[in-house]
Scaffold this active site. Structure first.
Site, short mmCIF file in Angstrom:
data_model
loop_
_atom_site.label_atom_id
_atom_site.label_comp_id
_atom_site.label_asym_id
_atom_site.label_seq_id
_atom_site.Cartn_x
_atom_site.Cartn_y
_atom_site.Cartn_z
CG HIS A 1 31.40 31.79 26.36
ND1 HIS A 1 32.63 31.86 25.74
CD2 HIS A 1 30.80 30.66 25.88
CE1 HIS A 1 32.77 30.82 24.92
NE2 HIS A 1 31.67 30.08 24.99
CG HIS B 1 30.73 25.90 27.00
ND1 HIS B 1 31.85 25.41 26.37
CD2 HIS B 1 30.23 26.88 26.18
CE1 HIS B 1 32.02 26.05 25.22
NE2 HIS B 1 31.05 26.95 25.08
CD GLU B 2 26.94 28.85 26.57
OE1 GLU B 2 27.30 30.04 26.37
OE2 GLU B 2 27.05 27.95 25.71
#
Length: 443
Positions: A29, A25-26
């Site tokens: 980003h 998920h990170e």
């Protein structure tokens, strides 16, 4: 292998899966932020004290002690204070002071040459891509795991092999002692059908699917028909007469349907008294996206009604009311479910692994949908701020007014803190409920 060890292995499997999902998920980003030349100072998995870290280039990568999330630090998340960017204006308002300090902290790592590498200077569409990268990664993981589940493991499907033969004819929901005089043989028992028989034809028609056979049986009440089975490699043909019996009406959700008054529905249909063995049947690639879409829709329904469902969890936790099996659960509840699935020794290993993969797929869909809620500090809150910034600039341009510049999302920090406190409180409640009154998914 002992049930306790299997339980622990199930918990570890899902814990690792959650950690990898958070890490990716990170990454969702991190990658677009670096592609857009934003300087990323930290990529961390977890919160609290740092257990391990290593600097590579301009970014510090690390793991922290509390594995309940992660974050990516980008310089200049907020516009600078309305001064020279270094002096903090005086203010007696607590929230104004918090916003001022947040803006200052966001620019502490901004050095010479970084003026065009701050996040707040990105065009709106780039901001949206950066913030949607995390949820998009979880959606991708969920779809990939769904593909593994459907195409690799398969879906439990009824086969034409008989699993059991009921001895006695009984009304739905009742039981009769098979050795008592009240036991009236079912047509299947009377005809001599046996477990592991493979039904090949019914009333002269070839049987290719269990649902097909069930439909023909239901329509043949009182009619003497022939049935052929493959028994240990040899065909066996017999005559059989389905009896009229009240059977449950099954709805689209797989549960027994009810009328408007909440009463269970039954219908009189032909009945033999046989059950089907199930097997995992791989599905085509075309089934992946529809199933993923259905899962996302179900998760969205839970998230949309989250306040009411959390209230239901609170009532159950502090009273005798039962937990809603379809309600929200915490990481503790997820771990418990995973452990119970892994410890079900009567279930084939392949089926247990499939259930754990499906659990991880559902968790990733839940992470994606939950993070899209348009409230800070969630990703959806940053997306909403970017969309507002774009709309404000468009309106200013339409009316010939000066560009208002980047939207100062630091003004929303009071809302952010309130939401953060509510999320912490909700997490604590769910953990408590999963300890004192866990969801029972297996009866």
């Amino acid at each position: 292998m002992s049930p306790v060890l299997l339980f622990v292995l199930g918990v570890i499997f899902v814990a690792i899966g959650i950690a990898v999902s958070i890490a990716l998920h990170e990454v969702g980003h991190l990658v677009p932020a670096k592609l857009f030349k934003v300087r990323v100072t930290k990529y961390m998995i977890g919160f609290g004290p740092t257990l391990w870290s290593q600097r590579k280039g301009e970014t510090e990568y690390g793991i922290k002690a509390i594995p309940l999330g992660g974050y990516v630090s980008m310089i200049g998340m907020y516009p600078p204070n309305k001064d020279d960017g270094t002096v903090r204006p005086s203010s007696t308002g607590m929230f104004q002071t918090l916003a001022t300090e947040a803006r200052s902290l966001a620019h502490e790592d901004v050095g010479p040459g970084d003026e065009n590498r701050v996040f707040y200077r990105l065009p709106v569409w780039k901001k949206i891509i950066v913030m949607l990268g995390g949820p998009a990664m979880n959606l991708l993981i969920g779809v990939v795991l769904t593909a593994v589940l459907l195409m690799g493991f398969g879906v439990a499907t009824a086969t034409t092999t008989i699993s059991d033969v009921s001895k006695c004819q009984v009304a739905a929901g009742q039981t009769v002692d098979p050795d008592s005089p009240d036991c009236k043989l079912t047509p299947a028992a009377a005809a001599g059908l046996k477990p592991n028989d493979v039904v090949t034809s019914f009333d002269g028609k070839a049987v290719t699917a269990w649902d097909q056979l069930t439909e023909w049986i239901r329509a043949s009440a009182g009619k003497e028909v022939s049935i052929t089975v493959d028994r240990a490699g040899s065909p066996v043909t017999m005559t059989i007469t389905p009896v009229l019996s009240a059977r449950p009406v099954i709805g689209p959700d797989g549960r027994q349907a009810k009328d408007d008054a909440g009463n269970l529905l039954y219908q009189d249909v032909g009945f033999l008294g046989i059950g089907a063995q199930t097997a995992l049947v791989p599905q085509p690639a075309s089934s992946v996206l529809p199933v993923a879409g259905e899962n996302i829709s179900q998760v969205a329904g839970v998230v949309f009604n989250l306040p009411a469902r959390v209230v239901g969890v609170a009532k159950a936790a502090f009273s005798s009311e039962p937990r809603d099996p379809n309600g929200p659960i915490s990481v503790v509840g997820v771990g418990r479910v995973a452990g119970e699935v892994a410890a079900m020794e009567q279930v084939p290993v392949q089926s247990r692994l499939a259930a754990l993969v499906g659990l991880l797929a559902g968790l990733n869909f839940a992470l994606a949908v939950f993070n899209l809620i348009p409230l800070l500090p969630l990703d959806g809150g940053h997306v909403a701020g970017a969309l507002y910034e774009g709309a404000r600039r468009r309106v200013a341009k339409l009316f010939g007014k000066p560009d208002p510049g980047a939207f100062d999302i630091a003004r929303l920090l009071p809302v952010t803190y309130v939401v953060a406190v509510l999320l912490i409180g909700m997490s604590a409640l769910l953990i408590y409920a999963d300890i004192v009154k866990p969801v029972n998914l297996f009866g």
